[in-house]
Design a protein around this motif. Structure first.
Motif, short mmCIF file in Angstrom:
data_model
loop_
_atom_site.label_atom_id
_atom_site.label_comp_id
_atom_site.label_asym_id
_atom_site.label_seq_id
_atom_site.Cartn_x
_atom_site.Cartn_y
_atom_site.Cartn_z
N HIS A 293 0.72 -1.00 -0.27
CA HIS A 293 -0.04 -0.16 0.33
C HIS A 293 0.83 1.39 -0.12
N HIS A 294 0.84 2.15 -0.94
CA HIS A 294 1.16 3.41 -1.01
C HIS A 294 0.83 4.69 -0.24
N THR A 295 -0.22 4.33 -0.12
CA THR A 295 -1.28 5.77 1.17
C THR A 295 -0.84 5.14 2.46
N PHE B 93 3.00 -2.15 4.63
CA PHE B 93 2.56 -1.03 4.36
C PHE B 93 3.99 0.03 5.20
N HIS B 94 3.42 1.40 4.47
CA HIS B 94 4.97 2.03 4.69
C HIS B 94 4.97 1.87 6.63
N ILE B 95 4.10 2.15 7.38
CA ILE B 95 5.01 2.31 9.26
C ILE B 95 3.44 1.49 9.95
N GLY C 176 4.03 19.88 -4.18
CA GLY C 176 3.22 18.11 -4.56
C GLY C 176 1.77 18.21 -5.49
N ARG C 177 1.41 17.20 -5.53
CA ARG C 177 0.46 17.19 -5.82
C ARG C 177 -0.83 17.87 -5.86
N THR C 178 -2.10 18.21 -6.76
CA THR C 178 -3.01 18.64 -6.47
C THR C 178 -3.97 17.89 -5.57
N THR D 81 -5.62 15.89 -0.08
CA THR D 81 -5.04 15.05 1.07
C THR D 81 -4.34 16.07 1.64
N LYS D 82 -3.17 16.66 0.24
CA LYS D 82 -1.98 17.59 0.44
C LYS D 82 -2.12 18.71 1.40
N GLY D 83 -2.71 19.28 1.65
CA GLY D 83 -3.58 20.73 1.79
C GLY D 83 -2.96 21.98 2.27
N PRO E 197 4.18 20.94 -14.03
CA PRO E 197 5.70 20.56 -13.51
C PRO E 197 6.55 21.15 -13.44
N VAL E 198 7.73 20.83 -13.38
CA VAL E 198 8.68 21.60 -12.52
C VAL E 198 9.91 20.27 -12.94
N PRO E 199 11.19 20.78 -14.69
CA PRO E 199 11.68 19.41 -14.11
C PRO E 199 12.80 18.60 -13.13
N PHE E 200 12.54 17.44 -13.03
CA PHE E 200 13.77 17.36 -11.55
C PHE E 200 14.47 17.81 -10.92
N LYS E 201 15.14 17.82 -12.37
CA LYS E 201 16.61 18.87 -12.40
C LYS E 201 16.50 19.91 -11.72
N ALA F 234 -3.53 14.39 4.94
CA ALA F 234 -2.66 12.65 5.48
C ALA F 234 -2.48 12.57 4.53
N ASP F 235 -0.98 11.66 4.19
CA ASP F 235 0.04 10.99 3.23
C ASP F 235 1.06 9.77 4.07
N GLY F 236 0.60 8.43 3.61
CA GLY F 236 1.20 7.64 3.59
C GLY F 236 2.33 7.73 3.58
N MET F 237 3.36 8.46 3.05
CA MET F 237 4.69 8.27 3.19
C MET F 237 5.36 9.91 3.33
N ASN F 238 5.00 10.40 1.72
CA ASN F 238 5.51 11.45 1.45
C ASN F 238 7.10 11.79 0.93
N LEU F 239 7.00 11.99 -0.34
CA LEU F 239 8.78 11.51 -1.27
C LEU F 239 8.93 12.88 -1.26
N VAL F 240 8.18 13.95 -1.11
CA VAL F 240 8.85 15.69 -1.70
C VAL F 240 9.95 15.46 -0.35
N LYS G 182 12.10 13.99 1.87
CA LYS G 182 12.76 13.35 1.22
C LYS G 182 13.47 13.57 0.85
N GLU G 183 13.71 13.79 -0.18
CA GLU G 183 14.15 14.88 -1.68
C GLU G 183 14.79 15.89 -1.20
N TYR G 184 14.08 16.51 -0.05
CA TYR G 184 14.34 18.21 0.10
C TYR G 184 16.20 17.48 1.24
C1 GDG Z 1 2.18 8.29 -2.95
C2 GDG Z 1 1.76 8.22 -1.67
C3 GDG Z 1 3.99 8.22 -0.93
C4 GDG Z 1 6.16 16.53 -7.61
N1 GDG Z 1 6.00 17.64 -8.55
C5 GDG Z 1 6.62 17.53 -9.30
C6 GDG Z 1 7.35 16.28 -9.23
N2 GDG Z 1 6.52 15.58 -7.84
C7 GDG Z 1 7.40 14.44 -7.91
C8 GDG Z 1 8.10 14.44 -6.71
C9 GDG Z 1 7.91 12.61 -5.83
C10 GDG Z 1 6.48 12.59 -6.07
O1 GDG Z 1 6.25 13.26 -7.32
C11 GDG Z 1 5.41 12.87 -5.46
O2 GDG Z 1 5.43 11.58 -4.27
P1 GDG Z 1 4.66 11.69 -2.89
O3 GDG Z 1 5.22 10.63 -2.01
O4 GDG Z 1 5.25 12.89 -2.11
O5 GDG Z 1 3.22 11.74 -3.26
P2 GDG Z 1 2.04 10.91 -4.30
O6 GDG Z 1 2.47 11.08 -5.17
O7 GDG Z 1 0.99 11.27 -3.15
O8 GDG Z 1 2.29 8.86 -3.91
C12 GDG Z 1 2.56 8.60 -0.64
C13 GDG Z 1 4.06 7.42 -2.63
O9 GDG Z 1 2.99 6.87 -3.04
C14 GDG Z 1 5.30 6.06 -2.05
O10 GDG Z 1 5.34 5.16 -2.06
O11 GDG Z 1 5.06 8.47 -0.61
O12 GDG Z 1 2.21 9.16 0.44
O13 GDG Z 1 0.08 9.62 -1.58
O14 GDG Z 1 8.77 12.29 -6.32
O15 GDG Z 1 9.16 14.91 -6.65
N3 GDG Z 1 7.41 15.88 -9.63
C15 GDG Z 1 8.41 16.83 -10.89
N4 GDG Z 1 8.75 18.25 -11.06
C16 GDG Z 1 7.44 18.69 -9.96
O16 GDG Z 1 6.73 19.68 -10.37
N5 GDG Z 1 9.93 16.58 -11.42
#
Ligand code: GDG
Length: 507
Positions: free
Chosen positions: A176-178, A207-209, A305-307, A310-312, A382-386, A404-410, A412-414
């Motif tokens: 589960h990613h959520t 699950f994540h946690i 984050g995504r629009t 849940t992302k607040g 979307p902003v290019p990842f680089k 609410a967020d399963g994990m939140n990878l943003v 961790k990327e920071y």
């Molecule tokens: C689901 C769960 C769980 C965002 N904006 C841009 C962009 N992003 C990339 C980020 C990050 C990804 O999108 C978002 O990942 P999150 O983990 O924050 O959120 P969800 O998409 O909701 O993912 C979540 C995840 O699954 C993994 O199990 O953590 O809880 O909801 O990688 O970098 N990437 C680029 N431009 C953007 O503008 N390139």
């Protein structure tokens, strides 16, 4: 077992996204590796190398699934080896029904605890079953005797149960990613028993946690005769005591109808090596210098984050407006870059949030901005990842405040991007990552006071404290990276029910 002579796979991954990009070159379709190697897809593919043969099952749009105008199974060779990709043909109507309606309008709000957003009326359960059955059949057709089948996410909830019927010999793991809610919320779903029975057909449910594991157990216990076989103390890396999502112990094994189901909490991580290399690159240095020149002395606050409700995002902009109103000394000294990208732009719930974000951003800039200073930059593309990595490097504060967020990878990327060791992470207590990153500044997005004071605290933090906190956060994010997650889930499978059963039988 299927009877044709095609070679079967020992690892079958079932994931909605295709593991490559289809590109048309001179009128011919070529399969290229995904442009951005960020995310979990490359990690999943890297596991193919450990098995004799791997396969991936995903869907592909087709107007006539009985006669798709593409090959059902293609063999792909890339840096990860040679593997099959089975493309399950689904009509646009099937995709809308099973994915956009049932999964996103009914399941998603419940998974994240938003009962009031749950939309039952448009759900066509027979289509959901039909699509999940088709996924199970496609996975069964790829799996060798005793293969591992790894299924991802709630839109495929019924796959394990169907697959167990089709192929009792395979080992099934489901991740589960959520978040996963407790019985009080999960049981809003009228299909609750069918879903839980399917999940309990797995060898491992991931699950994540630990909180989500225990919630799953509470839901299972409310409807089915499950017994807790094993409970363990939560390891310190997943037990930040100040987090609203912390748990002291976690169930690791359930018994259901004579089988053992292992439950595994493994937090998804990021590819730290890849992000660090980007962060240290010439390209990032150039972009960073450009950003800093534009910023001047202003502090940059970044939110990505995504629009999605849940992302607040709305609650965050409200907090920003309050701060500018109540703290005139901050005006012209800070800037918020709010990146909010729509992944499901055609859905009404998401369109509404986008409109609300735009109107709030307009109001904030109108109220406080000047020709020289724009308090808020809202980015919806979307902003290019680089480039994103350069913004991570430039941001004095990453302000990550999901409801609410399963994990939140943003978040961790920071941390992974901050090879310079500076920067402050403000993190919602309701993101799964909060149980790991204990040195983030915690915030409660349901409280005005907590939201406002956490950002003020972050902005005022001195360099020593910033670096001290970031070091601990970076060590953690490095340790529990994306490979750690995948290894942890695989380890759980090695100790899955088959081995357990064999081990307990006299030789
Ligand atoms: C689901 C769960 C769980 C965002 N904006 C841009 C962009 N992003 C990339 C980020 C990050 C990804 O999108 C978002 O990942 P999150 O983990 O924050 O959120 P969800 O998409 O909701 O993912 C979540 C995840 O699954 C993994 O199990 O953590 O809880 O909801 O990688 O970098 N990437 C680029 N431009 C953007 O503008 N390139």
């Amino acid at each position: 077992m299927p009877s044709d002579s095609r070679e079967r796979s020992n690892l079958v991954i079932v994931y909605h996204r295709q593991p490559y990009e289809e590109v048309e070159v001179d009128g011919k379709i070529e399969y290229h590796e995904n442009k951005s190697p960020n995310g979990i897809v490359p990690t999943l593919k890297s596991f193919f190398g450990r098995f004799d043969k791997g396969a991936w099952v995903a869907w592909k749009n087709s107007d006539d699934p009985a006669h798709p105008d593409f090959e059902r199974v293609v063999e792909i060779s890339d840096a990860y080896g040679t593997y099959n990709v089975s493309r399950l043909p689904l009509t646009p109507e099937q995709v809308t029904s099973f994915y956009h309606v049932t999964s996103k309008e009914a399941f998603w709000p419940i998974l994240h605890g938003f009962k009031e957003r749950y939309n039952y009326d448009p759900v066509d359960w027979s289509t959901f079953r039909e699509v999940n059955w088709a996924f199970a059949e496609a996975a069964a057709a790829e799996a060798a005797e005793g293969a591992v089948v790894w299924v991802h996410d709630y839109n495929l909830w019924l796959v394990p149960g169907y697959l167990r019927t089709l192929r009792p010999d395979v080992k099934i793991s489901f991740f589960h990613h959520t978040p996963f809610p407790g019985a009080d919320i999960f049981n809003v779903l009228p299909w609750r028993k069918e879903i839980l029975e399917s999940l309990l057909a797995c060898d491992v449910v991931g699950f994540h946690i630990p909180r989500y594991v225990n919630n799953f157990v509470s839901a299972a216990r409310s409807l089915l005769e499950v017994d807790t076989q094993k409970r363990e103390k939560v390891k310190p890396e997943l037990n930040n005591q100040t987090s609203a999502l912390s748990e002291q112990s976690v169930v690791t094994e359930l018994a259901y109808e004579g089988r053992t189901v292992r439950l595994a909490a493994s937090p998804v991580g990021v590819d730290v090596e890849y992000i660090e290399n980007l962060a240290k690159s010439e390209e990032t240095a150039t972009k960073l210098a450009e950003i800093r020149e534009n910023q001047g002395d202003r502090r940059l606050i970044l939110s990505v984050g995504r629009t999605d409700y849940t992302k607040g995002g709305i609650e965050q902009l409200e907090s920003y407006e309050r701060l500018l109103e109540n703290h005139p000394e901050l005006r012209d000294k800070i800037q918020l870059m709010h990146v909010s990208v729509a992944a499901n732009a055609n859905m009404t719930a998401y369109q509404q949030i986008q409109e609300d974000l735009e109107s709030m951003a307009g109001r904030i800039n109108g109220r406080f901005g000047s020709f020289e200073w724009q308090p808020l930059v809202l980015i919806s593309r979307p902003v290019p990842f680089k480039e994103l990595v350069a913004y991570y490097r430039a941001a004095d504060v990453a302000w990550i405040t999901p409801l609410a967020d399963g994990m939140n990878l943003v978040c961790k990327e920071y941390c992974a991007s901050r090879t310079d060791g500076d920067g402050v992470l403000v993190l919602s207590e309701f993101a799964g990552a909060a149980v790991e990153i204990a040195t983030a500044v915690p915030t409660n997005p349901f409280s005005y006071k907590s939201m406002d004071s956490a950002l003020l605290h972050a902005l005022a933090m001195d360099e020593d404290e910033r670096r001290g906190r970031m070091k601990v956060a970076r060590d953690l994010v490095k340790k529990q990276d994306v490979r750690f997650w995948a290894e942890d889930q695989m380890r759980a499978l090695d100790l899955g029910s088959d081995e357990m059963a064999n081990a307990s039988e006299p030789a």
